[in-house]
Design a protein around this motif. Structure first.
Motif, PDB file in Angstrom:
ATOM      1  N   LYS A 317       1.003  -1.316   0.146  1.00 34.83           N
ATOM      2  CA  LYS A 317       0.034   0.054  -0.019  1.00 34.83           C
ATOM      3  C   LYS A 317       0.835   1.202  -0.131  1.00 34.83           C
ATOM      4  O   LYS A 317       1.770   1.419   0.802  1.00 34.83           O
ATOM      5  N   GLU A 332      -1.195   0.720  10.089  1.00 35.27           N
ATOM      6  CA  GLU A 332      -1.949  -0.326  10.896  1.00 35.27           C
ATOM      7  C   GLU A 332      -3.437  -0.441  10.651  1.00 35.27           C
ATOM      8  O   GLU A 332      -3.813  -1.872  10.858  1.00 35.27           O
ATOM      9  N   ALA A 333      -4.016   0.515  10.054  1.00 38.13           N
ATOM     10  CA  ALA A 333      -5.611   0.180   9.829  1.00 38.13           C
ATOM     11  C   ALA A 333      -5.507  -0.568   8.550  1.00 38.13           C
ATOM     12  O   ALA A 333      -6.438  -1.753   8.401  1.00 38.13           O
ATOM     13  N   TRP A 334      -4.498  -0.439   7.495  1.00 37.51           N
ATOM     14  CA  TRP A 334      -4.551  -1.397   6.442  1.00 37.51           C
ATOM     15  C   TRP A 334      -4.196  -2.794   6.828  1.00 37.51           C
ATOM     16  O   TRP A 334      -4.724  -3.550   6.154  1.00 37.51           O
ATOM     17  N   TYR A 336      -4.503  -4.433   9.540  1.00 40.52           N
ATOM     18  CA  TYR A 336      -5.074  -5.072  10.500  1.00 40.52           C
ATOM     19  C   TYR A 336      -5.690  -6.058  10.095  1.00 40.52           C
ATOM     20  O   TYR A 336      -5.990  -7.403  10.841  1.00 40.52           O
ATOM     21  N   SER A 337      -6.455  -6.480   9.034  1.00 36.06           N
ATOM     22  CA  SER A 337      -7.087  -7.537   8.454  1.00 36.06           C
ATOM     23  C   SER A 337      -6.117  -8.602   7.938  1.00 36.06           C
ATOM     24  O   SER A 337      -6.596  -9.716   8.563  1.00 36.06           O
ATOM     25  N   TYR A 338      -4.972  -8.285   7.802  1.00 34.30           N
ATOM     26  CA  TYR A 338      -3.779  -9.404   7.587  1.00 34.30           C
ATOM     27  C   TYR A 338      -3.493  -9.830   8.934  1.00 34.30           C
ATOM     28  O   TYR A 338      -3.095 -11.125   8.898  1.00 34.30           O
ATOM     29  N   TRP A 339      -3.465  -9.015   9.646  1.00 28.23           N
ATOM     30  CA  TRP A 339      -3.067  -9.310  11.257  1.00 28.23           C
ATOM     31  C   TRP A 339      -4.176 -10.473  11.508  1.00 28.23           C
ATOM     32  O   TRP A 339      -3.725 -11.535  12.364  1.00 28.23           O
ATOM     33  N   LEU A 340      -5.240 -10.198  11.506  1.00 28.10           N
ATOM     34  CA  LEU A 340      -6.271 -11.158  11.751  1.00 28.10           C
ATOM     35  C   LEU A 340      -6.175 -12.552  11.018  1.00 28.10           C
ATOM     36  O   LEU A 340      -6.453 -13.651  11.668  1.00 28.10           O
ATOM     37  N   LYS A 341      -5.960 -12.313   9.826  1.00 25.91           N
ATOM     38  CA  LYS A 341      -6.014 -13.534   8.784  1.00 25.91           C
ATOM     39  C   LYS A 341      -4.540 -14.217   9.385  1.00 25.91           C
ATOM     40  O   LYS A 341      -4.693 -15.666   9.057  1.00 25.91           O
ATOM     41  N   TYR A 343      -3.144 -14.412  12.165  1.00 22.15           N
ATOM     42  CA  TYR A 343      -3.132 -14.336  13.595  1.00 22.15           C
ATOM     43  C   TYR A 343      -1.947 -15.459  14.135  1.00 22.15           C
ATOM     44  O   TYR A 343      -2.147 -16.792  13.824  1.00 22.15           O
ATOM     45  N   TRP A 368      -0.574  -2.870  18.408  1.00 20.42           N
ATOM     46  CA  TRP A 368      -0.101  -4.317  18.877  1.00 20.42           C
ATOM     47  C   TRP A 368       1.337  -4.403  19.833  1.00 20.42           C
ATOM     48  O   TRP A 368       1.866  -5.337  19.811  1.00 20.42           O
TER      49      TRP A 368
END
Length: 472
Positions: A317, A332-334, A336-341, A343, A368
């Motif tokens: 990005k 970090e907003a961008w 975040y979804s990868y951090w969940l995927k 995990y 984090w």
């Protein structure tokens, strides 16, 4: 040449009858793109309404534009000589270089200018032009193309634009901002390398591709064979002139290694196959997010599969923020979804150590804290591999080593990262030539990913069966 001597193909007839406001004629040299573009231009000017009487042809230089559209035997001017006034040189006429076409609804002025003369082309583009022909897009300055395209969009009456070009560098603005958005016509004759890059989100704009097999009815097989053999296979000019496709600049460091590489869809990845996932950040100084010629702040996500057998460029990005805290928030907003995927596997953010203030600020303000380590990463690799002088050598070596495997050890899911590596040039010492543009920032992010686990990457020499699930 006279009009009745033109050898018409189905594609040429389709272009001549096409009323799209924007038409791009792209492809190989010697395939009559200029002839077709000129005839189409003439036909549109000839039939323009009475209140539309100014048009323009702009080429790389006024000399080349005149040579292609006035002087040549098969130029629009000579084919329709009886319907044109005497050509007037700009040195003798205050109106500038031009000639007139005696149209159905009155006399039409056709101005000729070169992109090498800013005053000349800007004066012409400031007029209320009914239509514009841009010759050799790949060699024109992006500002000329932007101004011409914008001009025909702003007119109260339907303006139009016709362009011609051989292939260029895939990341040139004439592709990314203009040609790639047009709808592809005669799709079955278009090379895959072209189709793969087309966005096709402007249905009213049309793209036609010309090749040496289908679009040279005026050439003998011997003449075509001589053309085909005129440039080394794989060279930029072979791509540009012979295939008529986007190619890669001479001296490109990775282009040959990446020639047949395809993007992998993130949805096809086996997330369980990842050993570790890392975010990398390269900081740029640009404050203009649209200017790719300057460096930008890029955040990228990459990972390593089991035993560090493969390196995966997952996503990237371009960050618009300038201040450190804003950069952190946006990145970090961008992420975040990868951090969940990922995990439990996404544990590290690596930042160019040159910006030590960003490193320390991120360490203190990360969402984090205690879960993801924020560290500085160096660009040089001498401390890890003193016999490899630069980070480019590391990546290049890794790619070349991949020849012993069924597929490459590098997997590309991110289009921008792959584009960056396809155009990076080689410096005198064999390293990446740092051109201080946004593409170098994408490349640097990938360098940090390689360097972070270089020892483990190079230590893995295990062969893997050719099975996508196990690869990813």
């Amino acid at each position: 040449m006279t009009f009745d001597q033109v050898i018409w193909t189905e594609k040429m007839r389709a272009i001549f009858a096409d009323d799209a406001p924007v038409i791009h004629l792209c492809g190989a040299m010697g395939t009559s793109k200029t002839l077709v573009g000129g005839l189409t231009f003439f036909d549109r000017v000839m039939n323009a309404p009475a209140n539309v009487n100014q048009f323009a042809i702009i080429g790389v230089s006024s000399v080349l534009a005149k040579r292609n559209f006035v002087d040549k035997a098969d130029s629009l001017y000579n084919i329709h000589r009886g319907l044109c006034s005497e050509y007037s040189d700009g040195n003798k006429d205050a109106a500038g270089s031009h000639f007139c076409i005696y149209g159905k609804y009155g006399k039409k002025i056709v101005y000729i200018a070169g992109a090498d003369n800013k005053a000349s082309y800007q004066n012409i583009l400031s007029l209320d032009l009914g239509g514009i022909l841009l010759d050799e897009l790949s060699a024109l300055h992006p500002d000329v193309i932007r101004e011409a395209y914008g001009r025909v969009q702003r007119l109260a009456y339907p303006g139009w634009l016709i362009t011609t070009t051989n292939g260029g560098n895939p990341t040139q603005e004439f592709y990314t901002e203009l040609v790639n958005h047009a709808t592809v016509m005669f799709r079955d004759t278009v090379p895959k390398i072209e189709l793969d890059e087309m966005v096709e989100d402007r249905p009213s704009e049309h793209y036609y591709h010309f090749n040496l097999q289908d679009d040279c009815p005026h050439k003998t097989p011997e003449q075509t064979a001589r053309l085909v053999n005129s440039y080394p296979v794989g060279s930029f000019y072979h791509y540009s002139k012979i295939l008529g496709c986007r190619g890669y600049a001479e001296g490109a460091l990775y282009a040959k290694l990446l020639g047949g590489v395809q993007l992998v869809n993130f949805a096809d990845l086996n997330l369980n196959a990842f050993e570790e996932v890392v975010a990398t950040v390269d900081v740029g100084a640009s404050v203009n997010g649209e200017d790719d010629s300057k460096s930008h702040t890029i955040v990228a996500l990459g990972g390593y599969t089991k035993q560090y057998h493969r390196v995966v460029a997952i996503a990237s990005k371009k960050i618009n923020s300038i201040e450190h805290r804003d950069i952190i928030t946006e990145a970090e907003a961008w992420l975040y979804s990868y951090w969940l995927k990922f995990y439990g596997k996404f544990k590290t953010i690596l930042i160019d150590k040159a910006d030590y203030k960003l490193v320390s600020t991120w360490q203190n303000h990360s969402r984090w804290r205690g879960k993801v380590s924020v560290l500085g990463c160096v660009k040089t690799d001498k401390w890890l591999c003193p016999d490899l002088p630069t980070r480019a050598s590391i990546k290049c070596q890794l790619m070349m080593q991949s020849k012993q495997y069924p597929t490459s050890r590098i997997v590309w899911c991110d289009e921008q990262m792959l584009k960056a590596h396809r155009q990076i040039l080689e410096d005198k010492d064999g390293s990446e030539l740092d051109q201080a543009d946004v593409w170098q920032d994408y490349a640097d992010c990938f360098s940090y990913l390689i360097l972070w686990r270089l020892a483990k990457i190079l230590a893995d020499a295990t062969r893997r069966p050719q099975n996508k699930i196990q690869f990813y």
